[in-house]
Motif scaffolding. Structure first.
Motif, PDB file in Angstrom:
ATOM      1  N   ASP A 401       0.814  -1.215   0.000  1.00  0.00           N
ATOM      2  CA  ASP A 401       0.000   0.000   0.000  1.00  0.00           C
ATOM      3  C   ASP A 401       0.847   1.265   0.000  1.00  0.00           C
ATOM      4  O   ASP A 401       0.301   2.372   0.010  1.00  0.00           O
ATOM      5  CB  ASP A 401      -0.933   0.013   1.213  1.00  0.00           C
ATOM      6  CG  ASP A 401      -1.930  -1.133   1.196  1.00  0.00           C
ATOM      7  OD1 ASP A 401      -2.365  -1.505   0.089  1.00  0.00           O
ATOM      8  OD2 ASP A 401      -2.265  -1.656   2.283  1.00  0.00           O
ATOM      9  N   ALA A 402       2.178   1.111   0.021  1.00  0.00           N
ATOM     10  CA  ALA A 402       3.065   2.271   0.096  1.00  0.00           C
ATOM     11  C   ALA A 402       3.769   2.571  -1.216  1.00  0.00           C
ATOM     12  O   ALA A 402       4.419   3.599  -1.353  1.00  0.00           O
ATOM     13  CB  ALA A 402       4.125   2.046   1.178  1.00  0.00           C
ATOM     14  N   VAL A 403       3.634   1.680  -2.211  1.00  0.00           N
ATOM     15  CA  VAL A 403       4.362   1.840  -3.457  1.00  0.00           C
ATOM     16  C   VAL A 403       3.696   2.887  -4.354  1.00  0.00           C
ATOM     17  O   VAL A 403       2.489   3.150  -4.242  1.00  0.00           O
ATOM     18  CB  VAL A 403       4.456   0.482  -4.190  1.00  0.00           C
ATOM     19  CG1 VAL A 403       3.104   0.073  -4.770  1.00  0.00           C
ATOM     20  CG2 VAL A 403       5.533   0.490  -5.253  1.00  0.00           C
ATOM     21  N   SER A 404       4.460   3.496  -5.233  1.00  0.00           N
ATOM     22  CA  SER A 404       3.942   4.499  -6.168  1.00  0.00           C
ATOM     23  C   SER A 404       3.138   3.821  -7.283  1.00  0.00           C
ATOM     24  O   SER A 404       3.362   2.643  -7.596  1.00  0.00           O
ATOM     25  CB  SER A 404       5.094   5.290  -6.800  1.00  0.00           C
ATOM     26  OG  SER A 404       5.828   5.976  -5.823  1.00  0.00           O
ATOM     27  N   PRO A 405       2.231   4.546  -7.911  1.00  0.00           N
ATOM     28  CA  PRO A 405       1.485   4.001  -9.053  1.00  0.00           C
ATOM     29  C   PRO A 405       2.337   4.027 -10.323  1.00  0.00           C
ATOM     30  O   PRO A 405       2.125   4.818 -11.245  1.00  0.00           O
ATOM     31  CB  PRO A 405       0.282   4.935  -9.160  1.00  0.00           C
ATOM     32  CG  PRO A 405       0.752   6.227  -8.601  1.00  0.00           C
ATOM     33  CD  PRO A 405       1.729   5.876  -7.504  1.00  0.00           C
ATOM     34  N   VAL A 406       3.327   3.169 -10.360  1.00  0.00           N
ATOM     35  CA  VAL A 406       4.229   3.079 -11.510  1.00  0.00           C
ATOM     36  C   VAL A 406       4.150   1.676 -12.093  1.00  0.00           C
ATOM     37  O   VAL A 406       3.677   0.736 -11.444  1.00  0.00           O
ATOM     38  CB  VAL A 406       5.684   3.410 -11.118  1.00  0.00           C
ATOM     39  CG1 VAL A 406       5.825   4.873 -10.730  1.00  0.00           C
ATOM     40  CG2 VAL A 406       6.133   2.510  -9.961  1.00  0.00           C
ATOM     41  N   THR A 407       4.630   1.521 -13.304  1.00  0.00           N
ATOM     42  CA  THR A 407       4.602   0.221 -13.960  1.00  0.00           C
ATOM     43  C   THR A 407       5.890  -0.534 -13.687  1.00  0.00           C
ATOM     44  O   THR A 407       6.935   0.050 -13.357  1.00  0.00           O
ATOM     45  CB  THR A 407       4.418   0.375 -15.472  1.00  0.00           C
ATOM     46  OG1 THR A 407       5.573   1.020 -16.017  1.00  0.00           O
ATOM     47  CG2 THR A 407       3.172   1.198 -15.797  1.00  0.00           C
ATOM     48  N   ALA A 408       5.826  -1.838 -13.852  1.00  0.00           N
ATOM     49  CA  ALA A 408       7.006  -2.669 -13.657  1.00  0.00           C
ATOM     50  C   ALA A 408       8.103  -2.323 -14.645  1.00  0.00           C
ATOM     51  O   ALA A 408       9.294  -2.326 -14.307  1.00  0.00           O
ATOM     52  CB  ALA A 408       6.625  -4.148 -13.789  1.00  0.00           C
ATOM     53  N   ALA A 409       7.722  -1.975 -15.877  1.00  0.00           N
ATOM     54  CA  ALA A 409       8.721  -1.634 -16.890  1.00  0.00           C
ATOM     55  C   ALA A 409       9.492  -0.381 -16.498  1.00  0.00           C
ATOM     56  O   ALA A 409      10.716  -0.299 -16.705  1.00  0.00           O
ATOM     57  CB  ALA A 409       8.042  -1.439 -18.244  1.00  0.00           C
ATOM     58  N   GLU A 410       8.801   0.605 -15.930  1.00  0.00           N
ATOM     59  CA  GLU A 410       9.468   1.851 -15.517  1.00  0.00           C
ATOM     60  C   GLU A 410      10.472   1.588 -14.399  1.00  0.00           C
ATOM     61  O   GLU A 410      11.599   2.108 -14.414  1.00  0.00           O
ATOM     62  CB  GLU A 410       8.423   2.866 -15.069  1.00  0.00           C
ATOM     63  CG  GLU A 410       7.548   3.391 -16.204  1.00  0.00           C
ATOM     64  CD  GLU A 410       6.390   4.218 -15.691  1.00  0.00           C
ATOM     65  OE1 GLU A 410       5.938   5.116 -16.437  1.00  0.00           O
ATOM     66  OE2 GLU A 410       5.921   3.977 -14.558  1.00  0.00           O
TER      67      GLU A 410
END
Length: 473
Positions: A401-410
């Motif tokens: 619940d603490a991770v940024s809304p980013v993609t795995a590729a990024e």
């Protein structure tokens, strides 16, 4: 195992912080060592202490610089990979990190310049004060960083607002949370031991070379620093064992799931064994190839034999920390700690019998133990951080619940870039430091001290020119 954004973000932070922690773990103790050397030079007027200072201050400057660079990367990752963590806990964590910058980093940065380049500008006492303030600054920095991390392990003094954000209600409770005192002592002792082992290894390496040269006699600079390093390890290694036990006792009280993972306990029961070896299997919920000593697990944790100790079966599987890394990391850390106690004890005996420099087997042992402090610090950090999972704030905020809304590729792209850059930059820096250590303090003999800070009556007082040690960095 799915390499999603969460796992890749965790791997990236683990990779960068593993590089970063090596430098503060070294510079905290090295700054204090430099203060001791300069103080001894001013007090005794012995040129050997000055030569040692001129030698080790170069290594300190390089290590400090690499620590700053690697630390900046961690700050950026809070925004790029862990923005939800900062958004939710910034009301508590933010001030602690700000205090570290305001009270420690500014102090270190200000007086580091005087320490490195102020020899021609200030007197010896003021320069010694600058060295001491840099050492104090490194300790203050460790205070605030460990306070923030310890709060994530044993959170208190806060409330959760309606929108999910954390708000501090008592900053004294936030700062002095239950696990902070023991972890601060444990980390500071680890830093001093790391420095002592590195100084001891470099000094022993030079002494081994001196033994092959019949023209070298008496108490050289390397022999002096070797005695200082071995004496430090002899005193601090047993204290570290006690500090580690204290930290473990606090962990058992406040983070029982971490204790269960460290000890390899799957079953909740009284009269737990001490598991010497095993291969924890989270899927099977048991240890393979287990070697255990029955009935001593409770005694090791200072608990009555009939007191029940929770195993990992006391938590749902999704709330269990992955036990493999904490289990083995803890044993690596403890094993290296016992070797440090052995090194210090044997070294103290050899000093007392005046055979320290005539024991090549022990000198080689010192050289081999040089990196052990760094390995133990990394192992301890993995015990602490992996043992806390699946929580980023223990029992309150999950890591997912603490991770940024980013993609795995990024995240994969940035992780790849970090690995490449770190491999080039920090490998080059580490190799240069190792080359300086191999040269030894004898090389500093060619560096005359500045006129205004030469000790009265010393041989260096007759040097014809000024050379700042910072010029060799």
């Amino acid at each position: 195992m799915e390499f999603d954004a969460l796992l890749l973000s965790r791997l990236q932070f683990a990779f960068t912080i593993a590089f970063h922690i090596l430098f503060p773990a070294f510079t905290i103790g090295l700054a204090a060592f430099l203060a001791v050397l300069e103080g001894l030079w001013l007090w005794t007027k012995r040129d050997a202490f000055k030569v040692l200072y001129l030698f080790w201050v170069k290594i300190f400057a390089l290590s400090f610089g690499m620590g700053v660079v690697s630390g900046i990367v961690l700050s950026y990752q809070f925004g790029t990979n862990w923005s939800e963590f900062i958004r939710l806990t910034g009301g508590v964590i933010g001030p602690l990190l700000a205090f570290e910058v305001l009270t420690a980093f500014f102090l270190e940065a200000s007086f580091l310049g005087v320490m490195l380049f102020g020899w021609k500008k200030v007197g010896p006492k003021l320069h010694f004060t600058a060295t001491c303030l840099v050492a104090v600054g490194t300790t203050i920095s460790a205070f605030w960083i460990l306070s923030a991390n310890s709060w994530m392990q044993t959170p208190q003094g806060f409330e959760i607002m309606a929108d999910g954000r954390f708000q501090a209600t008592d900053f004294m409770q936030v700062v002095f949370n239950p696990s902070f005192p023991s972890r601060l002592v444990h980390m500071m002792l680890a830093a001093f031991l790391t420095t002592g082992l590195v100084v001891g290894a470099a000094s022993a390496f030079r002494v081994l070379k001196e033994r092959a040269d019949p023209t070298v006699t008496g108490w050289t600079e390397s022999r002096i620093s070797l005695v200082m390093a071995v004496g430090l390890v002899a005193v601090l290694a047993p204290l570290q064992l006690l500090a580690g036990h204290w930290s473990g006792t606090v962990g058992h009280e406040h983070q029982p799931s971490k204790t269960a993972a460290i000890e390899g306990y799957w079953e909740t029961r009284a009269d737990q064994p001490f598991i010497v070896f095993g291969v924890p299997d989270r899927d099977a919920q048991k240890n393979h190839l287990e070697v255990a000593i029955p009935g001593v697990g409770n005694a090791i944790q200072n608990l009555p034999r009939d007191e029940v100790i929770q195993g990992l079966d006391a938590w749902p599987r999704e709330d269990q920390p992955p036990p493999f890394i904490p289990f083995f990391s803890f044993r690596i850390m403890v094993g290296l700690g016992l070797l440090m106690i052995l090194l210090g004890g044997v070294g103290a005996l050899l000093i007392w019998r005046r055979k320290l420099f005539d024991s090549p087997w022990f000198l080689r042992f010192c050289v081999a133990m040089g990196p052990s402090g760094f390995i133990a610090v990394l192992a301890g950090w993995m015990v602490t951080e992996v043992g806390r999972q699946p929580w980023v704030v223990y029992g309150v905020l999950r890591t997912r619940d603490a991770v940024s809304p980013v993609t795995a590729a990024e995240v994969a792209a940035s992780l790849t870039a970090y690995v490449i850059v770190y491999a080039v930059v920090f490998t080059a820096g580490a190799l240069f430091i190792l080359r300086l250590m191999a040269e030894g303090p004898v090389a500093a003999l060619a560096e005359p001290a500045p006129r205004q800070d030469r000790a009265p009556g010393s041989a260096l007082a007759k040097a014809p020119q000024d050379t700042s040690p910072g010029e060799g960095v």
